[in-house]
Design an enzyme around this catalytic site. Structure first.
Site, PDB file in Angstrom:
ATOM      1  N   ASN A 231     -37.610  80.433  18.695  1.00 25.21           N
ATOM      2  CA  ASN A 231     -37.538  80.455  20.160  1.00 25.21           C
ATOM      3  C   ASN A 231     -36.942  79.120  20.592  1.00 25.21           C
ATOM      4  O   ASN A 231     -37.630  78.101  20.583  1.00 25.21           O
ATOM      5  CB  ASN A 231     -38.948  80.651  20.734  1.00 25.21           C
ATOM      6  CG  ASN A 231     -38.978  80.547  22.249  1.00 25.21           C
ATOM      7  OD1 ASN A 231     -37.930  80.501  22.897  1.00 25.21           O
ATOM      8  ND2 ASN A 231     -40.170  80.500  22.819  1.00 25.21           N
TER       9      ASN A 231
ATOM     10  N   GLU B   7     -45.410  79.810  28.519  1.00 25.21           N
ATOM     11  CA  GLU B   7     -44.645  79.036  29.512  1.00 25.21           C
ATOM     12  C   GLU B   7     -44.235  79.930  30.687  1.00 25.21           C
ATOM     13  O   GLU B   7     -44.165  79.471  31.828  1.00 25.21           O
ATOM     14  CB  GLU B   7     -43.432  78.381  28.824  1.00 25.21           C
ATOM     15  CG  GLU B   7     -43.887  77.219  27.938  1.00 25.21           C
ATOM     16  CD  GLU B   7     -43.063  76.996  26.684  1.00 25.21           C
ATOM     17  OE1 GLU B   7     -41.916  77.476  26.612  1.00 25.21           O
ATOM     18  OE2 GLU B   7     -43.579  76.332  25.753  1.00 25.21           O
TER      19      GLU B   7
ATOM     20  N   SER C 237     -46.585  74.667  16.892  1.00 25.73           N
ATOM     21  CA  SER C 237     -46.372  73.560  15.948  1.00 25.73           C
ATOM     22  C   SER C 237     -46.295  74.023  14.494  1.00 25.73           C
ATOM     23  O   SER C 237     -46.758  73.335  13.592  1.00 25.73           O
ATOM     24  CB  SER C 237     -47.445  72.477  16.113  1.00 25.73           C
ATOM     25  OG  SER C 237     -47.361  71.910  17.411  1.00 25.73           O
TER      26      SER C 237
HETATM   27  P1  13P Z   1     -43.593  74.785  19.022  1.00 20.49           P
HETATM   28  O1  13P Z   1     -43.246  75.334  17.653  1.00 20.49           O
HETATM   29  O2  13P Z   1     -42.622  73.786  19.529  1.00 20.49           O
HETATM   30  O3  13P Z   1     -45.017  74.317  19.071  1.00 20.49           O
HETATM   31  O4  13P Z   1     -43.484  76.020  20.042  1.00 20.49           O
HETATM   32  C1  13P Z   1     -44.114  77.199  19.745  1.00 20.49           C
HETATM   33  C2  13P Z   1     -43.667  78.230  20.726  1.00 20.49           C
HETATM   34  O5  13P Z   1     -43.987  78.169  21.894  1.00 20.49           O
HETATM   35  C3  13P Z   1     -42.800  79.310  20.231  1.00 20.49           C
HETATM   36  O6  13P Z   1     -42.667  80.309  21.170  1.00 20.49           O
END
Ligand code: 13P
Length: 252
Positions: free
Chosen positions: A11, A99, A214
């Site tokens: 993503n 988000e 993460s």
């Molecule tokens: P990170 O891997 O940057 O923590 O983001 C995870 C995420 O929101 C994938 O949709």
């Protein structure tokens, strides 16, 4: 034959101009064009879908979008429909990312509309759920996940086989704080029990549940070896071809 093929999706969020996206997609293609063991998906921003689609054309890498509107067309300034995504050869669409829920007010009911519209257009939805740190610390993780899964996937039953669920604890997104493999496994097994309630055990066993938050080359192997973790939804680490490819290799 494994019951569930792993699916690793990048993503890219609101990152990468067309040129940068082409560069990243080309670097991923160099390593994973023929990858059959894992379903590999790239989800660039809308503006780079066409360019990335052209690069991964005729490979086993698939294209995904990060959001869409539930209506087929009409006066919805700034929005994108499922058929527009199909037009650009998208196979997947991420829906209800935290988000979107946090900054754009998406509710479970909205996500549910979008999931149904995606399925009607033969797009495979990646439906995101996950609790905040406050909710986890208050012991409300299961209650929150159950509400989100049931609300986002209500009225589906048999079509659930086409859905991918992503468990993304909000406190682990972009923070460098990953859920431990045990914590993630527990949440994934719980989600599968909810899916069983929404359909039946056989259907729920086929649904792939990704972990997101993460995930990196250093922790991917342990997370991906848990029995109910069927892949990853990768943010930050997907912006770098080497680390994304390495995560995919851990899923093989
Ligand atoms: P990170 O891997 O940057 O923590 O983001 C995870 C995420 O929101 C994938 O949709």
């Amino acid at each position: 034959m494994k019951l569930r093929k792993k699916i690793i999706a990048g993503n890219w969020k609101m990152n990468k101009t067309v040129g940068d996206a082409q560069e990243l997609a080309s670097a991923v293609k160099l390593e994973l064009a023929e990858c059959r063991e894992v379903d590999v998906v790239l989800c660039p921003p809308f503006t780079a879908l066409k360019a990335v689609g052209e690069i991964i054309d005729n490979t086993s890498i698939k294209l995904g979008a990060q959001n869409m509107h539930w209506e087929p067309d009409g006066a919805y300034t700034g929005e994108i429909s499922a058929s527009m995504l199909r037009d650009l050869y998208c196979h997947y669409v991420i829906l209800g990312h935290s988000e979107r829920r946090t900054y754009f007010g998406e509710t479970d009911a909205i996500v549910n509309h979008k999931v149904k519209a995606a399925l009607d257009s033969n797009l495979l939805p990646i439906v995101c759920v996950g609790e905040t740190l406050e909710e986890r610390e208050a012991g409300r993780t299961q209650e929150v996940i159950q509400t989100q899964v049931e609300g986002s996937l209500s009225g589906l039953a048999a079509e659930l086989k086409q859905v991918i669920v992503a468990y993304e604890p909000i406190w682990a997104i972009g923070t460098g704080r990953t859920a431990t493999p045990e914590m993630a496994q527990e949440a994934h097994a719980f989600i599968r029990r909810i899916l069983t309630g929404l359909s039946d055990a056989e259907t729920a066993e086929t649904v792939r549940i990704q972990y997101g938050g993460s995930m990196k080359p250093g922790n991917a192997e342990e997370l991906l070896s848990q029995p109910d973790i069927d892949g990853g939804l990768i943010g930050g680490a997907a912006l770098d071809a080497r680390s994304f490819v390495e995560i995919v290799r851990h899923g093989m």
